[in-house]
Design an enzyme around this catalytic site. Structure first.
Site, PDB file in Angstrom:
ATOM      1  N   ASP A  10       0.864  -1.185   0.000  1.00 31.75           N
ATOM      2  CA  ASP A  10       0.000   0.000   0.000  1.00 31.75           C
ATOM      3  C   ASP A  10       0.897   1.231   0.000  1.00 31.75           C
ATOM      4  OD1 ASP A  10      -2.522   1.471   0.242  1.00 31.75           O
ATOM      5  OD2 ASP A  10      -1.890   1.944   2.270  1.00 31.75           O
ATOM      6  N   SER A  11       0.283   2.389  -0.230  1.00 32.68           N
ATOM      7  CA  SER A  11       1.044   3.633  -0.172  1.00 32.68           C
ATOM      8  C   SER A  11       1.442   3.967   1.273  1.00 32.68           C
ATOM      9  CB  SER A  11       0.198   4.776  -0.730  1.00 32.68           C
ATOM     10  OG  SER A  11      -0.957   4.929   0.068  1.00 32.68           O
ATOM     11  N   TYR A  42      -0.671   8.466  -2.688  1.00 32.81           N
ATOM     12  CA  TYR A  42      -0.532   8.179  -4.114  1.00 32.81           C
ATOM     13  C   TYR A  42      -1.668   8.847  -4.914  1.00 32.81           C
ATOM     14  CZ  TYR A  42       2.959   4.336  -3.765  1.00 32.81           C
ATOM     15  OH  TYR A  42       4.093   3.584  -3.579  1.00 32.81           O
ATOM     16  N   GLY A  43      -2.835   8.964  -4.271  1.00 32.74           N
ATOM     17  CA  GLY A  43      -4.059   9.383  -4.976  1.00 32.74           C
ATOM     18  C   GLY A  43      -3.948  10.602  -5.869  1.00 32.74           C
ATOM     19  N   CYS A  73      -4.302  -1.587  -2.122  1.00 41.53           N
ATOM     20  CA  CYS A  73      -4.439  -0.157  -2.392  1.00 41.53           C
ATOM     21  C   CYS A  73      -5.301  -0.038  -3.651  1.00 41.53           C
ATOM     22  CB  CYS A  73      -3.047   0.434  -2.644  1.00 41.53           C
ATOM     23  SG  CYS A  73      -3.048   2.147  -3.178  1.00 41.53           S
ATOM     24  N   ASN A  74      -6.418   0.651  -3.531  1.00 40.79           N
ATOM     25  CA  ASN A  74      -7.317   0.795  -4.684  1.00 40.79           C
ATOM     26  C   ASN A  74      -6.670   1.594  -5.806  1.00 40.79           C
ATOM     27  OD1 ASN A  74     -10.376  -0.004  -3.789  1.00 40.79           O
ATOM     28  ND2 ASN A  74      -9.160   0.669  -2.059  1.00 40.79           N
ATOM     29  N   THR A  75      -5.898   2.606  -5.408  1.00 37.73           N
ATOM     30  CA  THR A  75      -5.280   3.487  -6.402  1.00 37.73           C
ATOM     31  C   THR A  75      -4.282   2.701  -7.256  1.00 37.73           C
ATOM     32  OG1 THR A  75      -5.492   5.211  -4.724  1.00 37.73           O
ATOM     33  CG2 THR A  75      -4.132   5.725  -6.635  1.00 37.73           C
ATOM     34  N   GLU A 152      -2.820   8.982   7.692  1.00 38.03           N
ATOM     35  CA  GLU A 152      -1.357   8.814   7.772  1.00 38.03           C
ATOM     36  C   GLU A 152      -0.775   9.594   8.953  1.00 38.03           C
ATOM     37  OE1 GLU A 152       1.047   6.989   5.975  1.00 38.03           O
ATOM     38  OE2 GLU A 152      -0.648   5.902   5.130  1.00 38.03           O
ATOM     39  N   CYS A 183     -10.993   3.055  -0.775  1.00 37.63           N
ATOM     40  CA  CYS A 183      -9.592   3.337  -0.453  1.00 37.63           C
ATOM     41  C   CYS A 183      -9.338   2.596   0.849  1.00 37.63           C
ATOM     42  CB  CYS A 183      -9.377   4.833  -0.271  1.00 37.63           C
ATOM     43  SG  CYS A 183      -7.761   5.246   0.442  1.00 37.63           S
ATOM     44  N   THR A 184      -8.260   1.851   0.901  1.00 40.91           N
ATOM     45  CA  THR A 184      -8.052   0.994   2.073  1.00 40.91           C
ATOM     46  C   THR A 184      -7.728   1.793   3.339  1.00 40.91           C
ATOM     47  OG1 THR A 184      -5.764   0.644   1.336  1.00 40.91           O
ATOM     48  CG2 THR A 184      -7.392  -1.049   0.760  1.00 40.91           C
ATOM     49  N   HIS A 185      -7.453   3.079   3.196  1.00 43.41           N
ATOM     50  CA  HIS A 185      -7.277   3.913   4.388  1.00 43.41           C
ATOM     51  C   HIS A 185      -8.617   4.220   5.073  1.00 43.41           C
ATOM     52  CE1 HIS A 185      -3.243   4.753   2.788  1.00 43.41           C
ATOM     53  NE2 HIS A 185      -2.944   5.385   3.911  1.00 43.41           N
TER      54      HIS A 185
HETATM   55  N1  DGL Z   1      -4.868   3.062   0.423  1.00 36.94           N
HETATM   56  C1  DGL Z   1      -4.770   3.666  -0.873  1.00 36.94           C
HETATM   57  C2  DGL Z   1      -6.005   3.303  -1.697  1.00 36.94           C
HETATM   58  O1  DGL Z   1      -6.673   2.340  -1.373  1.00 36.94           O
HETATM   59  C3  DGL Z   1      -4.504   5.085  -0.659  1.00 36.94           C
HETATM   60  C4  DGL Z   1      -4.020   5.880  -1.558  1.00 36.94           C
HETATM   61  C5  DGL Z   1      -3.229   7.107  -1.386  1.00 36.94           C
HETATM   62  O2  DGL Z   1      -2.091   6.990  -0.947  1.00 36.94           O
HETATM   63  O3  DGL Z   1      -3.734   8.135  -1.804  1.00 36.94           O
HETATM   64  O4  DGL Z   1      -6.305   3.897  -2.690  1.00 36.94           O
END
Ligand code: DGL
Length: 265
Positions: A10-11, A42-43, A73-75, A152, A183-185
């Site tokens: 993940d990011s 990352y988004g 991570c979805n992104t 974060e 988004c997994t966050h």
């Molecule tokens: N957890 C990432 C996701 O699911 C987060 C992305 C990010 O860092 O913006 O998209």
């Protein structure tokens, strides 16, 4: 049987929401996790950069001899999953498809909301997957760029978080009966999100849904970890920056002491 670990990337700390489900549903499995905290979020980044970073995380996991990779991570899934799964000879799972199927199963009004990072929303991947499976679905997508920095920086329960979530989600309130946390966050903000959306709205945790698919694939390819070892599996967590902050969030979310190492990519 295959006692090698499963790799997660993940990011940052978001993929821990997927890991928590793995620990609950498949406690014998071992984990190698890498969070790219140095370059999160990352988004808002361009697709080509997210693709390059994701490959670096994948290459790191491959050095740990993983038997399967979960792009938690979805992104990164939106940008690079198709390509990575084509190139590797181990199973590679993304988090978008399982969340999409779960939302279709859950909705009773055919109105599904998706909240995600700007890149995931721009990619339109959720709408495409959902409508591809069930064309009658109406999908409302909304980018929530302020959520990942809140998580974060470990401000999930702050009054700022409540205000940001309230303001960000207002366009979706009353519009959908099912909301994908794309988004997994975001499951780390779940109780605030639920409060804002209303208790009748069903929240879909895309990462948690993914673990069911992990389980199916482990069985199908006969990759399950043997059951005769003790349940305290030997997990390894890596972060590219902010190890102390990562460790604090991870230990509180996963409810156990963890060894988190710094890694430079
Ligand atoms: N957890 C990432 C996701 O699911 C987060 C992305 C990010 O860092 O913006 O998209």
């Amino acid at each position: 049987m295959d006692n090698r670990p499963i790799g997660f990337l993940d990011s940052g700390v978001g993929g821990l929401t997927v890991v928590r489900e793995l620990m609950r549903q498949l406690p014998h499995e071992e984990i190698v996790y890498i969070g790219d905290s140095a370059r999160a979020p990352y988004g808002p980044r361009p697709a080509e950069q997210i693709r390059e970073y994701t490959w670096q995380l994948v290459d790191f996991l491959l050095t740990k001899d993983v038997k399967m990779i979960v792009i938690a991570c979805n992104t990164a899934t939106a940008v690079a999953w198709e390509e990575i799964k084509e190139k590797l000879d181990i199973p590679v799972l993304g988090v978008v498809l399982p969340g999409s199927s779960a939302a279709i199963k859950t909705t009773s009004t055919d109105r599904i909301g998706v909240i995600a990072t700007p890149m995931t929303v721009r990619s339109d991947i959720y709408r495409q997957k959902i409508v591809d499976l069930a064309p009658q679905m109406q999908v409302e997508t909304l980018a929530c760029p302020k959520f990942v920095p809140l998580v974060e920086s470990n401000q999930m329960t702050s009054s700022v978080a409540k205000k940001v979530v309230y303001e960000s989600l207002s366009p979706l309130v009353g519009q959908v009966d099912t909301l994908i946390l794309g988004c997994t966050h975001y499951p780390l903000l779940r109780s605030i999100i639920q409060n804002v959306m209303g208790s009748e709205v069903k929240l879909i945790d895309s990462g948690a849904e993914t673990i069911r698919d992990v389980s199916v694939l482990l069985n199908y390819f006969q990759l399950n970890h043997s059951r005769d070892t003790v349940i305290t599996a030997d997990h390894h967590f890596y972060a590219t920056a902010g190890v102390a902050g990562f460790k604090e969030i991870a230990e509180s979310w996963l409810g156990q002491d963890l060894n988190v190492e710094h890694v430079r990519l």
